[in-house]
Design a protein around this motif. Sequence first.
Motif, short mmCIF file in Angstrom:
data_model
loop_
_atom_site.label_atom_id
_atom_site.label_comp_id
_atom_site.label_asym_id
_atom_site.label_seq_id
_atom_site.Cartn_x
_atom_site.Cartn_y
_atom_site.Cartn_z
N LYS A 143 1.03 15.44 -12.83
CA LYS A 143 -0.27 15.65 -13.46
C LYS A 143 -0.65 14.48 -14.36
O LYS A 143 -1.14 14.66 -15.48
CB LYS A 143 -0.29 16.97 -14.23
N ASP A 144 -0.39 13.29 -13.84
CA ASP A 144 -0.69 12.04 -14.55
C ASP A 144 -1.96 11.46 -13.95
O ASP A 144 -1.97 11.01 -12.80
CB ASP A 144 0.49 11.07 -14.41
N LEU A 145 -3.05 11.47 -14.73
CA LEU A 145 -4.36 11.04 -14.21
C LEU A 145 -4.40 9.56 -13.86
O LEU A 145 -5.33 9.10 -13.19
CB LEU A 145 -5.45 11.38 -15.24
N SER A 146 -3.39 8.80 -14.29
CA SER A 146 -3.40 7.37 -13.97
C SER A 146 -3.20 7.12 -12.47
O SER A 146 -3.26 5.97 -12.03
CB SER A 146 -2.33 6.63 -14.77
N TRP A 147 -3.00 8.19 -11.67
CA TRP A 147 -2.91 8.01 -10.22
C TRP A 147 -4.20 7.42 -9.66
O TRP A 147 -4.18 6.73 -8.63
CB TRP A 147 -2.57 9.33 -9.52
N MET A 183 -4.29 6.16 -18.69
CA MET A 183 -4.07 7.61 -18.74
C MET A 183 -2.56 7.92 -18.65
O MET A 183 -1.80 7.18 -18.05
CB MET A 183 -4.80 8.29 -17.58
N ALA A 184 -2.19 9.04 -19.26
CA ALA A 184 -0.79 9.47 -19.22
C ALA A 184 -0.73 10.93 -19.63
O ALA A 184 -1.63 11.42 -20.33
CB ALA A 184 0.06 8.62 -20.16
N PRO A 185 0.30 11.66 -19.18
CA PRO A 185 0.44 13.05 -19.59
C PRO A 185 0.51 13.16 -21.11
O PRO A 185 1.22 12.39 -21.77
CB PRO A 185 1.77 13.49 -18.95
N ALA A 214 0.83 -1.20 0.00
CA ALA A 214 0.00 0.00 0.00
C ALA A 214 0.87 1.26 0.00
O ALA A 214 0.56 2.24 -0.69
CB ALA A 214 -0.93 -0.01 1.21
N ILE A 215 1.95 1.22 0.76
CA ILE A 215 2.88 2.36 0.76
C ILE A 215 3.46 2.55 -0.64
O ILE A 215 3.59 3.69 -1.13
CB ILE A 215 4.01 2.13 1.78
N GLY A 216 3.77 1.45 -1.32
CA GLY A 216 4.27 1.54 -2.69
C GLY A 216 3.27 2.22 -3.60
O GLY A 216 3.64 3.09 -4.41
N SER A 217 1.99 1.86 -3.47
CA SER A 217 0.95 2.49 -4.29
C SER A 217 0.81 3.97 -3.96
O SER A 217 0.64 4.81 -4.85
CB SER A 217 -0.39 1.77 -4.08
N ILE A 218 0.87 4.29 -2.68
CA ILE A 218 0.73 5.69 -2.25
C ILE A 218 1.90 6.53 -2.78
O ILE A 218 1.70 7.66 -3.23
CB ILE A 218 0.65 5.78 -0.71
N LEU A 219 3.10 5.97 -2.75
CA LEU A 219 4.26 6.68 -3.31
C LEU A 219 4.07 6.94 -4.80
O LEU A 219 4.40 8.01 -5.31
CB LEU A 219 5.54 5.87 -3.08
N SER A 220 3.50 5.95 -5.50
CA SER A 220 3.25 6.11 -6.93
C SER A 220 2.18 7.17 -7.17
O SER A 220 2.29 7.97 -8.10
CB SER A 220 2.83 4.77 -7.53
N ILE A 221 1.15 7.19 -6.32
CA ILE A 221 0.09 8.20 -6.43
C ILE A 221 0.68 9.59 -6.26
O ILE A 221 0.40 10.52 -7.03
CB ILE A 221 -1.01 7.95 -5.38
N LYS A 222 1.50 9.75 -5.24
CA LYS A 222 2.12 11.05 -4.96
C LYS A 222 2.95 11.53 -6.15
O LYS A 222 2.88 12.70 -6.55
CB LYS A 222 3.01 10.93 -3.72
#
Length: 607
Positions: free
Chosen positions: A437-441, A489-491, A423-431
């Motif tokens: 400004k990558d909507l795939s977060w 999604m991607a920039p 989960a921390i890995g996913s949160i780091l990726s979201i951040k």
Amino acid sequence: MIEKMKMVNIVTTASGKDEMLKGLRDIGIMHLAEKQSADREVLDRFQTLSRTAMALNDYADPKKKESAEILAEDVFNKMYAGVLDALEKKTSLTQEISLANTEIDRISAWGDFSPKELAELRKEGFDFHFYRMGEKEFQAARDDENIRLIRLAPIDKQCAVAVLGTLPPEIQATEFMLPERSMSDLKHDIELSREGIAECDETLRAASKYGSSFKAEIKRVQNEVNYSEASATTGSDEDFVWLSGYIPESDIDTFKTMAASKGCAWAIDDVSEEDEKIPTKVKYNKVSNLIKPVFDILGILPGYREQDISIWFFLFFILFFAMIIGDGAYGLIILIGTIALNVVQKKMTNVTFLLYVLSVATIIWGAVTGTWFGMESAMNVPFLKALVIPSLATYPEYFGLTSTTTQNAIMKFSFSIGAIQMAIGSILSIKKKIAEKDLSWVANVGWTIAIIAMYLLALNLVIHDPIPLVPVFIMIGVAFVLVILFGGMAPGKSFGEGLKSGLGGAFTAFLDTISCFGNVMSYIRLFAVGMAGVAISQSFNGIAAGMTGPMVILGVVVVLIGHALNLVMCFLSVVVHGVRLNVLEFSGQAGLEWTGVPYEPFEEVKK
């Protein structure tokens, strides 16, 4: 933190090339782009020097202290030439001995005779040939009045004959090819070669004490190699010379000062988004710097556009190490070994500090589980028993619990660690994606939900926790939809293009969702490997306990060897399992592929 890089171009006049290169080498901050190979002659000398220095290590006398004297260049070159000659001569003499021994093995059955005498007989018309054959073939040859032969002593249970001339083809026989030298001559040659090798060894032993001189020369030639690479990398025309490379943004002022002092022109730009060769320079803090030795051993480095997860890697690696080693007594052994290493080195290094942390963590885990050399009797010691957390106890019966209860607790703890880390890995990726400004977060939010759901599913299926499955499957469904809708999604992509891309990868997302469950489940290895280590310890203890009387000494040997072997296997398990969880499962969720190009600036080699 991964330092931001700038693309730098520097230009000078053709006559100022050396000054420019020396200035760049002095500041040691530019990583050359598209680095070319050094001059072949310089490379060959560096490689030969390195091989020679390594070869001389075999001749160094451990009882004699290495000379700190650095030989003058002409003296060193004379000594070095003698070493190369000695190594080459020794190799040649060793080959000659091998060939001579092979020839002796081939001719020894025929005895010691003189090939020269046979050659003289051949000149006088007696052309002898020698054969081995079966008894039947010998009888046929003897009965042939056209064949003149002499029977010799049998060889390898076959008839041996000397024939004047050659045998006709219808008689099957193996001809013995005469050697050029007799067996006694060959043995004499071997003795001479061994004397020559002894002389070479003496030369090499004498040279081995000049290790400091070899290191100094290797360093000098290595700097020549680096300079030659930089020189070959420069572009040029009749009037100007230029060079391109990467410099950390924090060092730009240093570069500008150097360029001004050398009269060079320069241009600085942001690195291109399409550039895949940007070097990664990780700036470690005091804590994350401890994990650098592990990264160096594994040869892993995040890419320039990836994020630095060294602090998280470090924290979870400590926990994984402690759980896999799993025994407080083993932790004490590692701690004692680290203290001894620290005393020998006479200074604290990152490696020793890391070992201190890992050993203390292992001792703590061994204390809370009550594992000391896998001995159940350790629970009869009040102090050791008081340190145990009952729900994690290796011997739960001392706390009124069943083994199933404690095993389920440790498995739940392992799954919890896995869910938290992923989960921390996913949160780091979201951040990171939000900052870009990558909507795939949003898809990573879906993966976070999926991880939680898979964690709850694992608890229900493996530990049989009373968790209602309907909400779990709803979470999985929501997560799957988010991944499908936003995973593409991607920039630079429109929402419609991203949606189309996500829907096109629906089947892959489905497989990844299943894989997510497997990733969470894979953390059970922390429980399984730790329990396996305890079981092995108990087995060796049990074998030794059955040895009484005069066999007690053997029992002690069994315990020592058994625990030493188990400790080595535990270290291997850390590499196989503990590192894997960080490098694959966790890094995958954080979006890391470890594709970094090491930052290797053009600088003067100091050692």
